[in-house]
Write a protein that holds these residues in place. Structure first.
Motif: not given
Length: 75
Positions: A51-73
């Motif tokens: 974030c410091n290098a890109l001069q942005c906020d943490i929400g600008d580089i990542m997000e929470m997404v629902p897990e898919t069934a494939d990932r849980k398996d």
């Protein structure tokens, strides 16, 4: 919920940066970059450096997404 770094990759494209450029600018290891590429957990220290290098906020580089069934398996 799972973490997605798609926003980070889009930002790098928009800024015409390569992953190795971000590693150098943020002072992070290639191993951390590999973890980000696999949407794996990294320390908040790594995220803050990015974030410091890109001069942005943490929400600008990542997000929470629902897990898919494939990932849980896979876990």
């Amino acid at each position: 919920m799972a973490i997605s770094y798609k926003k980070l990759w889009k930002m790098l494209i928009d800024k015409d940066m390569k992953k190795k450029d971000l590693c150098a600018a943020a002072g992070i290891s290639h191993a951390s970059m590999a973890k980000l590429g696999k949407n794996e957990n990294v320390t908040t220290d790594v995220l803050v450096k990015i974030c410091n290098a890109l001069q942005c906020d943490i929400g600008d580089i990542m997000e929470m997404v629902p897990e898919t069934a494939d990932r849980k398996d896979a876990e």
